[in-house]
Scaffold this motif. Sequence first.
Motif, mmCIF file in Angstrom:
data_model
loop_
_atom_site.group_PDB
_atom_site.id
_atom_site.type_symbol
_atom_site.label_atom_id
_atom_site.label_comp_id
_atom_site.label_asym_id
_atom_site.label_seq_id
_atom_site.Cartn_x
_atom_site.Cartn_y
_atom_site.Cartn_z
ATOM 1 N N TYR A 134 0.834 -1.204 0.000
ATOM 2 C CA TYR A 134 0.000 0.000 0.000
ATOM 3 C C TYR A 134 0.867 1.252 0.000
ATOM 4 O O TYR A 134 1.925 1.286 0.630
ATOM 5 N N ARG A 135 0.317 2.309 -0.606
ATOM 6 C CA ARG A 135 0.909 3.632 -0.424
ATOM 7 C C ARG A 135 0.417 4.193 0.912
ATOM 8 O O ARG A 135 -0.760 4.046 1.238
ATOM 9 N N LEU A 136 1.326 4.811 1.667
ATOM 10 C CA LEU A 136 0.946 5.503 2.910
ATOM 11 C C LEU A 136 1.167 6.987 2.655
ATOM 12 O O LEU A 136 2.287 7.396 2.371
ATOM 13 N N ARG A 137 0.100 7.779 2.727
ATOM 14 C CA ARG A 137 0.198 9.212 2.437
ATOM 15 C C ARG A 137 -0.067 9.970 3.734
ATOM 16 O O ARG A 137 -1.192 9.977 4.251
ATOM 17 N N CYS A 138 0.986 10.569 4.286
ATOM 18 C CA CYS A 138 0.819 11.322 5.531
ATOM 19 C C CYS A 138 0.163 12.657 5.223
ATOM 20 O O CYS A 138 0.373 13.242 4.160
ATOM 21 N N VAL A 139 -0.614 13.158 6.155
ATOM 22 C CA VAL A 139 -1.266 14.455 5.983
ATOM 23 C C VAL A 139 -0.226 15.571 5.835
ATOM 24 O O VAL A 139 -0.510 16.623 5.291
ATOM 25 N N GLU A 140 1.010 15.287 6.291
ATOM 26 C CA GLU A 140 2.081 16.281 6.177
ATOM 27 C C GLU A 140 2.687 16.329 4.773
ATOM 28 O O GLU A 140 3.672 17.019 4.556
ATOM 29 N N PRO A 147 -9.703 20.766 15.156
ATOM 30 C CA PRO A 147 -10.837 20.292 14.354
ATOM 31 C C PRO A 147 -10.924 20.935 12.964
ATOM 32 O O PRO A 147 -11.465 20.331 12.043
ATOM 33 N N ASN A 148 -10.375 22.138 12.813
ATOM 34 C CA ASN A 148 -10.418 22.778 11.491
ATOM 35 C C ASN A 148 -9.339 22.221 10.546
ATOM 36 O O ASN A 148 -9.340 22.502 9.356
ATOM 37 N N GLU A 149 -8.410 21.429 11.089
ATOM 38 C CA GLU A 149 -7.322 20.906 10.268
ATOM 39 C C GLU A 149 -7.449 19.399 10.013
ATOM 40 O O GLU A 149 -7.010 18.907 8.979
ATOM 41 N N TYR A 150 -8.000 18.683 10.967
ATOM 42 C CA TYR A 150 -8.042 17.217 10.871
ATOM 43 C C TYR A 150 -9.459 16.731 11.129
ATOM 44 O O TYR A 150 -9.919 16.710 12.267
ATOM 45 N N GLY A 151 -10.136 16.340 10.039
ATOM 46 C CA GLY A 151 -11.514 15.893 10.175
ATOM 47 C C GLY A 151 -11.595 14.408 10.457
ATOM 48 O O GLY A 151 -10.580 13.703 10.476
ATOM 49 N N PHE A 152 -12.820 13.936 10.632
ATOM 50 C CA PHE A 152 -13.021 12.516 10.905
ATOM 51 C C PHE A 152 -12.737 11.671 9.661
ATOM 52 O O PHE A 152 -12.161 10.600 9.750
ATOM 53 N N ASN A 153 -13.162 12.175 8.485
ATOM 54 C CA ASN A 153 -13.029 11.360 7.270
ATOM 55 C C ASN A 153 -11.578 11.214 6.834
ATOM 56 O O ASN A 153 -11.118 10.113 6.568
ATOM 57 N N ASN A 173 -7.585 17.866 -3.879
ATOM 58 C CA ASN A 173 -8.351 19.086 -4.158
ATOM 59 C C ASN A 173 -8.702 19.880 -2.911
ATOM 60 O O ASN A 173 -9.250 20.975 -3.006
ATOM 61 N N VAL A 174 -8.467 19.311 -1.753
ATOM 62 C CA VAL A 174 -8.787 20.019 -0.510
ATOM 63 C C VAL A 174 -7.489 20.198 0.277
ATOM 64 O O VAL A 174 -6.921 19.232 0.790
ATOM 65 N N ASN A 175 -7.027 21.442 0.331
ATOM 66 C CA ASN A 175 -5.753 21.698 1.002
ATOM 67 C C ASN A 175 -5.894 21.695 2.516
ATOM 68 O O ASN A 175 -6.960 21.996 3.053
ATOM 69 N N HIS A 176 -4.815 21.342 3.168
ATOM 70 C CA HIS A 176 -4.717 21.574 4.603
ATOM 71 C C HIS A 176 -4.676 23.096 4.774
ATOM 72 O O HIS A 176 -4.124 23.791 3.912
ATOM 73 N N PRO A 177 -5.243 23.643 5.855
ATOM 74 C CA PRO A 177 -5.232 25.104 6.001
ATOM 75 C C PRO A 177 -3.826 25.708 5.932
ATOM 76 O O PRO A 177 -3.673 26.868 5.572
ATOM 77 N N ARG A 178 -2.800 24.906 6.230
ATOM 78 C CA ARG A 178 -1.447 25.472 6.253
ATOM 79 C C ARG A 178 -0.543 25.003 5.115
ATOM 80 O O ARG A 178 0.586 25.443 5.016
ATOM 81 N N TRP A 179 -1.002 24.089 4.264
ATOM 82 C CA TRP A 179 -0.187 23.677 3.117
ATOM 83 C C TRP A 179 -1.046 22.966 2.074
ATOM 84 O O TRP A 179 -2.164 22.547 2.350
#
Length: 321
Positions: free
Chosen positions: A137-143, A264-270, A276-282
């Motif tokens: 599997y590919r592992l894609r970190c939110v970072e 909560p504004n950076e890391y949602g449940f899903n 297409n949806v950026n992290h608020p900081r990158w």
Amino acid sequence: MKKIKSSEITSYSDYLSRRDFLKTMGIMTAGAALLAACGTPQDEASTVVNPSAEDSSGISPSASANTDELGKPLNSYEDITNYNNYYEFTTDKERVAVLAEGYPTSPWEVKVGGLVNNPKTYSLDDFRKFEIEERIYRLRCVEAWSMVIPWMGFPLSKLLAEVEPKAEAKYVRFETIYDPEGMPGFKKNPFYQWPYVEGLRVDEAMNDLAILATGLYGKDLLPQNGAPIRMVIPWKYGFKSIKSIVKIDLVDEMPRSLWMAAAPNEYGFNANVNPNVNHPRWSQASERRIGEFGRTETIMFNGYEEEVAHLYAGMDLAINF
Ligand code: MTE
């Protein structure tokens, strides 16, 4: 996604001898001389020499076990076990392995309960009874960094089938071990709402891609990768793939994860991988594959759209991030 039964899996020692063979034959490519740029988007500029660079990626793609289904080379065992996120130990990705070395992960128990007909406490021997498969599997970190990892494990759905979720169960809640004495990160980062908690909807948890991993590259997991047992949910950002699980509960309310509580504004449940949806900081449009130069475009659902898009039909993924 690659699915291989345990009987077909190359053992770690066979794998290593095959690599030696390939090296001797001169098949390992120039890509073997790599620099690994390690860090979060904030420290993107810093690069460090990867001392085990010759183990990265440059193996002949003719062996299917050396790439994912998109033809992307596996990350080296050294990369996978030395560049980690495990905040209970430290927030420094290159120090997790050092601090986690020797952390006791046997004996171990995982209590599975909540809204189920057959609650059960699993020992390591109980987990050995599941048929172990290899999943690349590919592992894609939110970072915005990523790796390709050959996990060993079994579908979460098989464990859930044993405990029989009741009809009222809507979510699965997972919890990591809470050990402030044994893991230095708790005291250094007291502002997080420990223990580390994550969750899935029951239908997500039943998807065949969601596995409980007990090993990688044919070896048992090391503590830094979440030994002895962790989740791997490849279409979601890496923080959903919770490590060193001690408790799994079927519940009727959406679990609040450590990351939802923290920001909560950076890391949602899903937390579905979504370029297409950026992290608020990158930006989330691209990612840095550890062990490679440059950046790779991020793929919707991390490339597993066919298998999972139906789970989110009609959902606005920009709002339900
Ligand atoms: N699980 C726990 N308990 N604690 C953590 O800090 N980090 C998550 C996830 N699981 C984390 C965790 C994040 S952000 C990522 S990207 C992956 O683990 C990293 O897994 P790896 O170190 O095996 O690559």
